[in-house]
Motif scaffolding. Structure first.
Motif, PDB file in Angstrom:
ATOM      1  N   MET A   1       0.829  -1.191   0.000  1.00 48.80           N
ATOM      2  CA  MET A   1       0.000   0.000   0.000  1.00 48.80           C
ATOM      3  C   MET A   1       0.869   1.249   0.000  1.00 48.80           C
ATOM      4  O   MET A   1       1.909   1.271   0.631  1.00 48.80           O
ATOM      5  CB  MET A   1      -0.840   0.051   1.289  1.00 48.80           C
ATOM      6  CG  MET A   1      -2.204  -0.527   1.160  1.00 48.80           C
ATOM      7  SD  MET A   1      -3.187  -0.077   2.579  1.00 48.80           S
ATOM      8  CE  MET A   1      -3.686  -1.684   3.110  1.00 48.80           C
ATOM      9  N   SER A   2       0.348   2.262  -0.634  1.00 53.28           N
ATOM     10  CA  SER A   2       1.061   3.529  -0.605  1.00 53.28           C
ATOM     11  C   SER A   2       0.693   4.261   0.683  1.00 53.28           C
ATOM     12  O   SER A   2      -0.226   3.880   1.385  1.00 53.28           O
ATOM     13  CB  SER A   2       0.695   4.376  -1.833  1.00 53.28           C
ATOM     14  OG  SER A   2      -0.676   4.742  -1.760  1.00 53.28           O
ATOM     15  N   ALA A   3       1.397   5.307   0.958  1.00 54.29           N
ATOM     16  CA  ALA A   3       1.178   6.050   2.200  1.00 54.29           C
ATOM     17  C   ALA A   3      -0.253   6.567   2.320  1.00 54.29           C
ATOM     18  O   ALA A   3      -0.868   6.409   3.374  1.00 54.29           O
ATOM     19  CB  ALA A   3       2.182   7.178   2.313  1.00 54.29           C
ATOM     20  N   PRO A   4      -0.840   7.173   1.280  1.00 55.25           N
ATOM     21  CA  PRO A   4      -2.223   7.638   1.414  1.00 55.25           C
ATOM     22  C   PRO A   4      -3.202   6.478   1.653  1.00 55.25           C
ATOM     23  O   PRO A   4      -4.132   6.600   2.445  1.00 55.25           O
ATOM     24  CB  PRO A   4      -2.524   8.330   0.093  1.00 55.25           C
ATOM     25  CG  PRO A   4      -1.196   8.740  -0.440  1.00 55.25           C
ATOM     26  CD  PRO A   4      -0.239   7.672   0.032  1.00 55.25           C
ATOM     27  N   GLN A   5      -2.965   5.355   0.991  1.00 54.37           N
ATOM     28  CA  GLN A   5      -3.851   4.205   1.179  1.00 54.37           C
ATOM     29  C   GLN A   5      -3.730   3.663   2.616  1.00 54.37           C
ATOM     30  O   GLN A   5      -4.710   3.269   3.217  1.00 54.37           O
ATOM     31  CB  GLN A   5      -3.512   3.096   0.179  1.00 54.37           C
ATOM     32  CG  GLN A   5      -3.947   3.413  -1.234  1.00 54.37           C
ATOM     33  CD  GLN A   5      -3.513   2.318  -2.185  1.00 54.37           C
ATOM     34  OE1 GLN A   5      -2.499   1.653  -1.961  1.00 54.37           O
ATOM     35  NE2 GLN A   5      -4.268   2.154  -3.266  1.00 54.37           N
ATOM     36  N   THR A   6      -2.539   3.663   3.129  1.00 51.48           N
ATOM     37  CA  THR A   6      -2.311   3.194   4.491  1.00 51.48           C
ATOM     38  C   THR A   6      -3.015   4.104   5.495  1.00 51.48           C
ATOM     39  O   THR A   6      -3.634   3.635   6.452  1.00 51.48           O
ATOM     40  CB  THR A   6      -0.803   3.141   4.796  1.00 51.48           C
ATOM     41  OG1 THR A   6      -0.168   2.322   3.834  1.00 51.48           O
ATOM     42  CG2 THR A   6      -0.540   2.600   6.188  1.00 51.48           C
ATOM     43  N   LEU A   7      -2.914   5.416   5.261  1.00 57.23           N
ATOM     44  CA  LEU A   7      -3.580   6.372   6.159  1.00 57.23           C
ATOM     45  C   LEU A   7      -5.097   6.212   6.102  1.00 57.23           C
ATOM     46  O   LEU A   7      -5.767   6.247   7.147  1.00 57.23           O
ATOM     47  CB  LEU A   7      -3.185   7.806   5.798  1.00 57.23           C
ATOM     48  CG  LEU A   7      -1.759   8.212   6.165  1.00 57.23           C
ATOM     49  CD1 LEU A   7      -1.456   9.611   5.633  1.00 57.23           C
ATOM     50  CD2 LEU A   7      -1.567   8.173   7.667  1.00 57.23           C
ATOM     51  N   VAL A   8      -5.634   6.027   4.912  1.00 59.43           N
ATOM     52  CA  VAL A   8      -7.074   5.859   4.773  1.00 59.43           C
ATOM     53  C   VAL A   8      -7.510   4.575   5.478  1.00 59.43           C
ATOM     54  O   VAL A   8      -8.503   4.552   6.208  1.00 59.43           O
ATOM     55  CB  VAL A   8      -7.491   5.862   3.284  1.00 59.43           C
ATOM     56  CG1 VAL A   8      -8.934   5.411   3.125  1.00 59.43           C
ATOM     57  CG2 VAL A   8      -7.295   7.242   2.680  1.00 59.43           C
ATOM     58  N   GLN A   9      -6.760   3.493   5.243  1.00 59.66           N
ATOM     59  CA  GLN A   9      -7.089   2.224   5.885  1.00 59.66           C
ATOM     60  C   GLN A   9      -6.987   2.331   7.409  1.00 59.66           C
ATOM     61  O   GLN A   9      -7.844   1.841   8.139  1.00 59.66           O
ATOM     62  CB  GLN A   9      -6.165   1.107   5.375  1.00 59.66           C
ATOM     63  CG  GLN A   9      -6.509  -0.264   5.900  1.00 59.66           C
ATOM     64  CD  GLN A   9      -7.886  -0.732   5.467  1.00 59.66           C
ATOM     65  OE1 GLN A   9      -8.264  -0.526   4.309  1.00 59.66           O
ATOM     66  NE2 GLN A   9      -8.640  -1.320   6.379  1.00 59.66           N
ATOM     67  N   ALA A  10      -5.954   3.015   7.897  1.00 60.32           N
ATOM     68  CA  ALA A  10      -5.788   3.201   9.340  1.00 60.32           C
ATOM     69  C   ALA A  10      -6.941   4.022   9.917  1.00 60.32           C
ATOM     70  O   ALA A  10      -7.468   3.705  10.991  1.00 60.32           O
ATOM     71  CB  ALA A  10      -4.445   3.876   9.624  1.00 60.32           C
ATOM     72  N   ALA A  11      -7.342   5.077   9.206  1.00 57.25           N
ATOM     73  CA  ALA A  11      -8.461   5.910   9.665  1.00 57.25           C
ATOM     74  C   ALA A  11      -9.749   5.096   9.709  1.00 57.25           C
ATOM     75  O   ALA A  11     -10.524   5.182  10.680  1.00 57.25           O
ATOM     76  CB  ALA A  11      -8.625   7.119   8.753  1.00 57.25           C
ATOM     77  N   LEU A  12      -9.992   4.289   8.686  1.00 57.01           N
ATOM     78  CA  LEU A  12     -11.189   3.446   8.663  1.00 57.01           C
ATOM     79  C   LEU A  12     -11.173   2.429   9.807  1.00 57.01           C
ATOM     80  O   LEU A  12     -12.195   2.177  10.437  1.00 57.01           O
ATOM     81  CB  LEU A  12     -11.314   2.732   7.315  1.00 57.01           C
ATOM     82  CG  LEU A  12     -11.694   3.621   6.128  1.00 57.01           C
ATOM     83  CD1 LEU A  12     -11.640   2.832   4.829  1.00 57.01           C
ATOM     84  CD2 LEU A  12     -13.078   4.218   6.333  1.00 57.01           C
ATOM     85  N   ASN A  13     -10.024   1.841  10.057  1.00 60.16           N
ATOM     86  CA  ASN A  13      -9.909   0.884  11.154  1.00 60.16           C
ATOM     87  C   ASN A  13     -10.223   1.538  12.501  1.00 60.16           C
ATOM     88  O   ASN A  13     -10.925   0.970  13.333  1.00 60.16           O
ATOM     89  CB  ASN A  13      -8.508   0.271  11.191  1.00 60.16           C
ATOM     90  CG  ASN A  13      -8.260  -0.697  10.059  1.00 60.16           C
ATOM     91  OD1 ASN A  13      -9.185  -1.114   9.366  1.00 60.16           O
ATOM     92  ND2 ASN A  13      -6.992  -1.053   9.861  1.00 60.16           N
TER      93      ASN A  13
END
Length: 103
Positions: A1-13
């Motif tokens: 995952m790229s950094a923005p995708q990781t941040l989005v996934q972390a926020a959703l979690n």
């Protein structure tokens, strides 16, 4: 995952974890209220019955209309002081009982 995708996934979690725990807290609170409801209704019913009995006694004795929260009416001249004290004590006991039941 790229950094923005990781941040989005972390926020959703984190959002799902927070909403999940909030929903669990609400469900637990509702369960407690549902368990306490019958006992509270019983207490309120008993208090109501007691108030009705006291009101019936008051009406039979021809006493003046007065709330439990009011200051006792000024006694008639020559009234027995001990009887006045007993009435005040009974009123204090009723108020204390109501406060305990509401707590």
């Amino acid at each position: 995952m790229s950094a923005p995708q990781t941040l989005v996934q972390a926020a959703l979690n984190r959002l799902s974890a927070r909403f999940g725990s909030s929903l669990a807290d609400v469900a637990a609170s509702l369960a407690v209220l549902a368990q306490d409801a019958p006992e509270r209704l019983k207490r309120e019913w008993e208090l109501f019955r007691e108030e009705v009995e006291l009101e019936a006694d008051r009406l039979e004795n021809g006493e003046s209309v007065q709330s439990e929260m009011d200051v006792p009416a000024t006694p008639a001249a020559g009234a027995d002081p001990q009887e006045q004290i007993d009435q005040i004590r009974a009123q204090v006991a009723r108020l204390a009982r109501r406060l305990e039941e509401q707590a």
